[in-house]
Design a protein around this motif. Sequence first.
Motif, PDB file in Angstrom:
ATOM      1  N   ARG A   1      -6.367   3.260  -6.602  1.00 29.94           N
ATOM      2  CA  ARG A   1      -6.030   4.630  -6.968  1.00 29.94           C
ATOM      3  C   ARG A   1      -4.803   4.653  -7.889  1.00 29.94           C
ATOM      4  O   ARG A   1      -4.765   5.377  -8.883  1.00 29.94           O
ATOM      5  CB  ARG A   1      -5.757   5.451  -5.702  1.00 29.94           C
ATOM      6  CG  ARG A   1      -5.514   6.914  -5.990  1.00 29.94           C
ATOM      7  CD  ARG A   1      -5.403   7.733  -4.716  1.00 29.94           C
ATOM      8  NE  ARG A   1      -4.879   9.049  -5.002  1.00 29.94           N
ATOM      9  CZ  ARG A   1      -5.567  10.039  -5.548  1.00 29.94           C
ATOM     10  NH1 ARG A   1      -6.825   9.849  -5.875  1.00 29.94           N
ATOM     11  NH2 ARG A   1      -5.017  11.208  -5.794  1.00 29.94           N
ATOM     12  N   PHE A   2      -3.823   3.841  -7.541  1.00 34.32           N
ATOM     13  CA  PHE A   2      -2.590   3.811  -8.327  1.00 34.32           C
ATOM     14  C   PHE A   2      -2.845   3.260  -9.729  1.00 34.32           C
ATOM     15  O   PHE A   2      -2.424   3.843 -10.730  1.00 34.32           O
ATOM     16  CB  PHE A   2      -1.549   2.955  -7.605  1.00 34.32           C
ATOM     17  CG  PHE A   2      -0.257   2.808  -8.367  1.00 34.32           C
ATOM     18  CD1 PHE A   2       0.561   3.903  -8.556  1.00 34.32           C
ATOM     19  CD2 PHE A   2       0.114   1.596  -8.907  1.00 34.32           C
ATOM     20  CE1 PHE A   2       1.747   3.781  -9.266  1.00 34.32           C
ATOM     21  CE2 PHE A   2       1.297   1.468  -9.608  1.00 34.32           C
ATOM     22  CZ  PHE A   2       2.104   2.556  -9.790  1.00 34.32           C
TER      23      PHE A   2
ATOM     24  N   TYR B   1       2.462   1.709  -3.386  1.00 30.42           N
ATOM     25  CA  TYR B   1       1.525   2.261  -4.371  1.00 30.42           C
ATOM     26  C   TYR B   1       1.355   3.768  -4.162  1.00 30.42           C
ATOM     27  O   TYR B   1       1.307   4.540  -5.117  1.00 30.42           O
ATOM     28  CB  TYR B   1       0.156   1.590  -4.253  1.00 30.42           C
ATOM     29  CG  TYR B   1       0.085   0.186  -4.788  1.00 30.42           C
ATOM     30  CD1 TYR B   1       0.766  -0.178  -5.938  1.00 30.42           C
ATOM     31  CD2 TYR B   1      -0.692  -0.790  -4.164  1.00 30.42           C
ATOM     32  CE1 TYR B   1       0.690  -1.459  -6.429  1.00 30.42           C
ATOM     33  CE2 TYR B   1      -0.785  -2.076  -4.654  1.00 30.42           C
ATOM     34  CZ  TYR B   1      -0.089  -2.411  -5.784  1.00 30.42           C
ATOM     35  OH  TYR B   1      -0.173  -3.671  -6.284  1.00 30.42           O
ATOM     36  N   CYS B   2       1.243   4.155  -2.872  1.00 36.34           N
ATOM     37  CA  CYS B   2       1.039   5.585  -2.567  1.00 36.34           C
ATOM     38  C   CYS B   2       2.228   6.415  -3.064  1.00 36.34           C
ATOM     39  O   CYS B   2       2.047   7.474  -3.656  1.00 36.34           O
ATOM     40  CB  CYS B   2       0.886   5.797  -1.065  1.00 36.34           C
ATOM     41  SG  CYS B   2      -0.693   5.225  -0.463  1.00 36.34           S
TER      42      CYS B   2
ATOM     43  N   SER C   1      -5.410   1.880  -2.102  1.00 40.05           N
ATOM     44  CA  SER C   1      -4.200   2.494  -2.682  1.00 40.05           C
ATOM     45  C   SER C   1      -3.890   1.871  -4.041  1.00 40.05           C
ATOM     46  O   SER C   1      -3.479   2.563  -4.969  1.00 40.05           O
ATOM     47  CB  SER C   1      -3.005   2.370  -1.732  1.00 40.05           C
ATOM     48  OG  SER C   1      -2.766   1.022  -1.434  1.00 40.05           O
TER      49      SER C   1
ATOM     50  N   PHE D   1      -6.718  -0.653   3.039  1.00 38.18           N
ATOM     51  CA  PHE D   1      -5.694   0.316   2.625  1.00 38.18           C
ATOM     52  C   PHE D   1      -5.014  -0.158   1.337  1.00 38.18           C
ATOM     53  O   PHE D   1      -4.823   0.608   0.386  1.00 38.18           O
ATOM     54  CB  PHE D   1      -4.672   0.479   3.761  1.00 38.18           C
ATOM     55  CG  PHE D   1      -3.451   1.262   3.383  1.00 38.18           C
ATOM     56  CD1 PHE D   1      -3.541   2.581   2.973  1.00 38.18           C
ATOM     57  CD2 PHE D   1      -2.185   0.672   3.438  1.00 38.18           C
ATOM     58  CE1 PHE D   1      -2.412   3.302   2.619  1.00 38.18           C
ATOM     59  CE2 PHE D   1      -1.057   1.389   3.087  1.00 38.18           C
ATOM     60  CZ  PHE D   1      -1.170   2.708   2.678  1.00 38.18           C
TER      61      PHE D   1
ATOM     62  N   GLY E   1       0.829  -1.211   0.000  1.00 41.02           N
ATOM     63  CA  GLY E   1       0.000   0.000   0.000  1.00 41.02           C
ATOM     64  C   GLY E   1       0.856   1.250   0.000  1.00 41.02           C
ATOM     65  O   GLY E   1       0.614   2.192  -0.769  1.00 41.02           O
TER      66      GLY E   1
END
Lengths: 253, 296
Positions: A244-245, A178-179, A241, A237, A175
């Motif tokens: 979104r990624f 990825y963020c 994440s 999470f 996670g």
Amino acid sequence: MKRKKTILFTDYAVPPVVQEQKRACVENALAGMGTVGRGGTLKEQVKTQLGYVGPWFWLGLAAVLVVMLVLLGEASIQAGTQKEALLATLALFSASGPVVACLSAPVLARSYANDMWELEEASFYNLPRLTALRLFICALAALPVMTVLAVAGLGITGAIQGLTALAVPFLLASGINYCILGRLRGLAGSLCSIGIGLLLAVLCPALFLWAEEILPLLWADGTQVVSAITVFACGLFFVLSARRFIRNPSITY
Amino acid sequence: MEITFDRVTKRFGTKTAVEDFSARLPAGVHGLLGPNGAGKTTLMRLMAGILATSGGQILLDGQPVGSMGQSYRAQLGYLPQQFGYYPTFTALDFLLYMAAVKGLPKPYARAEAEELLEKVRLGGETNRKIKTFSGGMKQRLGIAQAMQGKPAIMILDEPTAGLDPKERIFFRNMLADYARDKLVLLSTHIVADIESIAGNVIVIKKGKLLLTGAPDDILQAVQGKVWECSLPLREAEDLSARYPVTSFRHQGNEAFVRLVADYSPCDGATQAPPGLEDLYLYYFADEGVESDGITA
């Protein structure tokens, strides 16, 4: 009809964004995606990419799992009856999973060497995102297998402990990865991806210590609920994440 | 569908590649014309989302594309100037790989890849490795990948480079057919390509918009400035040293000269209807002339 003469575009002012118009614009685009069967959700994207994952991918994943099984067995013999040591070893392997994700470096290097980066970066996914999506598929396939292995190795009573040791480091590390990658773009992003991979490799021994010291607190008697909530939170999470990624909310990344 | 460039600026350190560029691009074929270093490739990379703007914004139907994410990217088909490939891939492998990167479902992608390879006349080369392809074949493969997923917006940076005249004509016809209800931005040095398929021409110089409009309209800028004359060889050579010449043809002891000048360059010179090459030369004669497509 007489056409308009040459337009010298100097006095144009862009109107403010109208949310309804924006929604209509995105809906039109999504409808366009739908006409070629391209899904917008993570589930649909995973399903699409599964079509491109060949036998070599599954063989590679199976080989990794077999190696992990052998190493876990070895760690189990070394640890004797010390369950914590075994769990920590499990956590170490789990945390090193995202390192594998960052090892897309050769793929990226190959992309740059062959002048493919520009073509790939202008596509629906760029290479790090495609790699991340493949890792997501890896995680989906490997986690249940590893959980079964952990449960089998630790006994039914240790199931929640095994799951915590296995899932928490992997989900958290992935996670975070990825963020971080979601904030970077282009060559800088690719170089940082390599950097993060190397950093995680260096951090693995530290994660090992962390797993040894912190994780036992989560699997102490009476904390199964806390463990389950932790796993769930980390899972959430990870999925958010990753989504979104992979979905790439920004046009440039 | 309409793409709008709103005062777009792109700087690389101290160098400004695109400056305060504004234009509206509705559906249709738009030809981007300008000399080397004018900022054409930068502009296309900005539109493709490979580069971020230093100032201004790009909008699709009034919405900033930066906030549209995948829903914008899904509509893009892009052919870069430096078109790379993985040498071990076959033509079909390449298109299937690009389909994976474009997020297209495999059954759809396979059928489309075969159809596109037929369309660009590579149907018989499906399983041949790209490294054995000629320059023109690679370019045609690049065009095929840009058309994958039926993108509504196509960005083609020098798509006809490396194609022979027959292939260029074939490409132009194919693009005209494809672009009926789509937005195509096309950059090339070959003025004839733009002249034959672009409904709108955008002329840029040093990163700034110089002219935009339908070919016939922008040609008004050089109306009455294109001259043709036949002169003794020596006089013709003198003339060509002083004016930008679009055509110089020997005719026995004389030479036929077509040039661009604000006023009649010599006695007996007659005005001729202008073409895009004349316009190009009128604006870019001082920029260093490309040999391909400018001189007849």
